[in-house]
Design a protein around this motif. Sequence first.
Motif, mmCIF file in Angstrom:
data_model
loop_
_atom_site.group_PDB
_atom_site.id
_atom_site.type_symbol
_atom_site.label_atom_id
_atom_site.label_comp_id
_atom_site.label_asym_id
_atom_site.label_seq_id
_atom_site.Cartn_x
_atom_site.Cartn_y
_atom_site.Cartn_z
ATOM 1 N N LEU A 34 0.818 -1.208 0.000
ATOM 2 C CA LEU A 34 0.000 0.000 0.000
ATOM 3 C C LEU A 34 0.856 1.265 0.000
ATOM 4 O O LEU A 34 0.495 2.268 -0.620
ATOM 5 C CB LEU A 34 -0.936 0.003 1.209
ATOM 6 C CG LEU A 34 -2.026 -1.069 1.209
ATOM 7 C CD1 LEU A 34 -2.850 -0.996 2.479
ATOM 8 C CD2 LEU A 34 -2.936 -0.922 -0.010
ATOM 9 N N GLU A 35 2.007 1.216 0.687
ATOM 10 C CA GLU A 35 2.896 2.380 0.717
ATOM 11 C C GLU A 35 3.470 2.694 -0.658
ATOM 12 O O GLU A 35 3.941 3.811 -0.893
ATOM 13 C CB GLU A 35 4.051 2.133 1.700
ATOM 14 C CG GLU A 35 3.626 2.241 3.161
ATOM 15 C CD GLU A 35 4.722 1.774 4.114
ATOM 16 O OE1 GLU A 35 5.810 1.382 3.607
ATOM 17 O OE2 GLU A 35 4.509 1.803 5.338
ATOM 18 N N ASN A 36 3.450 1.719 -1.557
ATOM 19 C CA ASN A 36 4.006 1.909 -2.895
ATOM 20 C C ASN A 36 2.937 2.003 -3.982
ATOM 21 O O ASN A 36 3.255 1.945 -5.170
ATOM 22 C CB ASN A 36 4.971 0.754 -3.216
ATOM 23 C CG ASN A 36 6.266 0.862 -2.446
ATOM 24 O OD1 ASN A 36 7.189 1.547 -2.845
ATOM 25 N ND2 ASN A 36 6.335 0.182 -1.312
ATOM 26 N N VAL A 37 1.686 2.126 -3.556
ATOM 27 C CA VAL A 37 0.591 2.320 -4.517
ATOM 28 C C VAL A 37 0.181 3.792 -4.463
ATOM 29 O O VAL A 37 -0.353 4.251 -3.434
ATOM 30 C CB VAL A 37 -0.615 1.413 -4.177
ATOM 31 C CG1 VAL A 37 -1.786 1.708 -5.108
ATOM 32 C CG2 VAL A 37 -0.217 -0.052 -4.298
ATOM 33 N N PRO A 38 0.403 4.577 -5.514
ATOM 34 C CA PRO A 38 0.096 6.018 -5.498
ATOM 35 C C PRO A 38 -1.359 6.319 -5.145
ATOM 36 O O PRO A 38 -1.645 7.275 -4.423
ATOM 37 C CB PRO A 38 0.415 6.457 -6.929
ATOM 38 C CG PRO A 38 1.369 5.443 -7.451
ATOM 39 C CD PRO A 38 0.993 4.151 -6.794
ATOM 40 N N GLU A 39 -2.291 5.486 -5.646
ATOM 41 C CA GLU A 39 -3.706 5.734 -5.380
ATOM 42 C C GLU A 39 -4.019 5.654 -3.881
ATOM 43 O O GLU A 39 -4.847 6.405 -3.369
ATOM 44 C CB GLU A 39 -4.588 4.705 -6.116
ATOM 45 C CG GLU A 39 -4.581 4.848 -7.619
ATOM 46 C CD GLU A 39 -3.498 4.016 -8.283
ATOM 47 O OE1 GLU A 39 -3.608 3.771 -9.485
ATOM 48 O OE2 GLU A 39 -2.547 3.623 -7.581
ATOM 49 N N TYR A 40 -3.314 4.738 -3.174
ATOM 50 C CA TYR A 40 -3.549 4.592 -1.736
ATOM 51 C C TYR A 40 -3.056 5.821 -0.983
ATOM 52 O O TYR A 40 -3.730 6.322 -0.072
ATOM 53 C CB TYR A 40 -2.851 3.338 -1.204
ATOM 54 C CG TYR A 40 -2.997 3.178 0.289
ATOM 55 C CD1 TYR A 40 -4.178 2.694 0.843
ATOM 56 C CD2 TYR A 40 -1.961 3.520 1.160
ATOM 57 C CE1 TYR A 40 -4.338 2.561 2.206
ATOM 58 C CE2 TYR A 40 -2.104 3.390 2.530
ATOM 59 C CZ TYR A 40 -3.289 2.911 3.049
ATOM 60 O OH TYR A 40 -3.435 2.789 4.404
ATOM 61 N N LEU A 41 -1.865 6.314 -1.350
ATOM 62 C CA LEU A 41 -1.316 7.498 -0.689
ATOM 63 C C LEU A 41 -2.224 8.710 -0.918
ATOM 64 O O LEU A 41 -2.462 9.507 0.000
ATOM 65 C CB LEU A 41 0.095 7.783 -1.225
ATOM 66 C CG LEU A 41 1.130 6.681 -0.973
ATOM 67 C CD1 LEU A 41 2.460 7.043 -1.614
ATOM 68 C CD2 LEU A 41 1.318 6.446 0.520
ATOM 69 N N LYS A 42 -2.746 8.830 -2.123
ATOM 70 C CA LYS A 42 -3.661 9.927 -2.433
ATOM 71 C C LYS A 42 -4.951 9.799 -1.612
ATOM 72 O O LYS A 42 -5.455 10.789 -1.059
ATOM 73 C CB LYS A 42 -3.987 9.914 -3.925
ATOM 74 C CG LYS A 42 -4.837 11.073 -4.381
ATOM 75 C CD LYS A 42 -5.095 11.004 -5.886
ATOM 76 C CE LYS A 42 -6.015 12.151 -6.333
ATOM 77 N NZ LYS A 42 -6.292 12.071 -7.785
ATOM 78 N N ALA A 43 -5.477 8.569 -1.536
ATOM 79 C CA ALA A 43 -6.694 8.323 -0.760
ATOM 80 C C ALA A 43 -6.471 8.613 0.720
ATOM 81 O O ALA A 43 -7.328 9.197 1.394
ATOM 82 C CB ALA A 43 -7.147 6.875 -0.944
ATOM 83 N N GLN A 44 -5.294 8.223 1.226
ATOM 84 C CA GLN A 44 -4.975 8.440 2.637
ATOM 85 C C GLN A 44 -4.871 9.930 2.944
ATOM 86 O O GLN A 44 -5.341 10.392 3.994
ATOM 87 C CB GLN A 44 -3.655 7.736 2.991
ATOM 88 C CG GLN A 44 -3.388 7.629 4.485
ATOM 89 C CD GLN A 44 -4.462 6.843 5.221
ATOM 90 O OE1 GLN A 44 -4.840 5.765 4.807
ATOM 91 N NE2 GLN A 44 -4.963 7.401 6.313
ATOM 92 N N ASN A 45 -4.278 10.692 2.038
ATOM 93 C CA ASN A 45 -4.180 12.147 2.229
ATOM 94 C C ASN A 45 -5.568 12.793 2.240
ATOM 95 O O ASN A 45 -5.841 13.691 3.045
ATOM 96 C CB ASN A 45 -3.329 12.766 1.116
ATOM 97 C CG ASN A 45 -1.865 12.414 1.249
ATOM 98 O OD1 ASN A 45 -1.387 12.110 2.340
ATOM 99 N ND2 ASN A 45 -1.135 12.428 0.145
ATOM 100 N N THR A 46 -6.436 12.330 1.341
ATOM 101 C CA THR A 46 -7.808 12.842 1.297
ATOM 102 C C THR A 46 -8.538 12.533 2.603
ATOM 103 O O THR A 46 -9.234 13.390 3.166
ATOM 104 C CB THR A 46 -8.578 12.205 0.121
ATOM 105 O OG1 THR A 46 -7.892 12.497 -1.099
ATOM 106 C CG2 THR A 46 -9.997 12.742 0.046
ATOM 107 N N LEU A 47 -8.357 11.296 3.084
ATOM 108 C CA LEU A 47 -9.004 10.884 4.337
ATOM 109 C C LEU A 47 -8.476 11.688 5.516
ATOM 110 O O LEU A 47 -9.249 12.148 6.368
ATOM 111 C CB LEU A 47 -8.778 9.386 4.563
ATOM 112 C CG LEU A 47 -9.514 8.756 5.740
ATOM 113 C CD1 LEU A 47 -11.015 8.865 5.547
ATOM 114 C CD2 LEU A 47 -9.119 7.294 5.897
ATOM 115 N N ASP A 48 -7.155 11.885 5.578
ATOM 116 C CA ASP A 48 -6.542 12.657 6.672
ATOM 117 C C ASP A 48 -7.069 14.091 6.675
ATOM 118 O O ASP A 48 -7.301 14.680 7.743
ATOM 119 C CB ASP A 48 -5.021 12.666 6.527
ATOM 120 C CG ASP A 48 -4.412 11.302 6.799
ATOM 121 O OD1 ASP A 48 -5.114 10.463 7.389
ATOM 122 O OD2 ASP A 48 -3.249 11.077 6.415
ATOM 123 N N SER A 49 -7.254 14.647 5.498
ATOM 124 C CA SER A 49 -7.777 16.016 5.376
ATOM 125 C C SER A 49 -9.194 16.115 5.929
ATOM 126 O O SER A 49 -9.530 17.057 6.663
ATOM 127 C CB SER A 49 -7.744 16.452 3.908
ATOM 128 O OG SER A 49 -8.321 17.723 3.756
#
Length: 268
Positions: A34-49
């Motif tokens: 998951l740390e190496n999947v760009p879509e997951y990092l983007k989703a996590q940033n959206t969720l954190d926001s």
Amino acid sequence: MKKIILIVVFLFSSISIWSQRNQIIAYMDMEYILENVPEYLKAQNTLDSKVAKWRKKLDEQARHIEVLKSDLANEKAILTKDLIAEKEEEITVKQIELRRLESLYFGPNGNLFTVRKQLVKPIQDQVYNAVQSIAKRKNYDFVFEKSSDLVMLYSNKKYDISDLVLSTIDRTRLSEQKKEERNKKRTAPKKEATKVQQERIAQKETQKNKKLEAVAKKIADQEAKKKQIAEKRKALMKQREEKRALLRKKKEEARKKKEEEQKAKKDN
């Protein structure tokens, strides 16, 4: 406790099956993937926001309630009973509203759960589909998740398919991107690309092809290595069987010779 019992039952079942035939087992590291999947990092940033926004609203509401409590405590001596009851009722209503918002945002079926499911589930599906594809292609009987409740006291890196899962996801992403590009080209008005644009497109295609070739070569090398190991094992088993057959033959000859000697002694 229930999970531990299920794991113990599973291990005993695996041992029983293992005695019947060899199992092909692999494992993967979900956190690493998951740390190496760009879509997951983007989703996590959206969720954190979104979480930060919700927490800010709850904090503001909580501070407002504290101000109302403080004001009531300071003014209580000069207020009538009706006014005190009215302000206490207002504070109670605000507290109920705060608890309702907390449940709405962070409850079992709240916004956090819903948004995380919407954002993360498609990525989890990508990982699941990649694992299914690899397991079918490699004939794996089991694929474990390294960070799950099943404790792995030791894991050999050669059975780690995390990078293979990532490369499968990347290939799927590239395939989907190509489809989108083809669809865009069909619908978009045709333009003649400049020489610089053509060079950039060719450079990108070359980079993509090199990456795919590197992944294909890695997979081919792994398959060749496995085949070589299997052939060596087969040759070793053949040598052992030949030695055993020779040993059995010598023992049989020695036994016959001994019987003949004993028979000769009796005749004499």
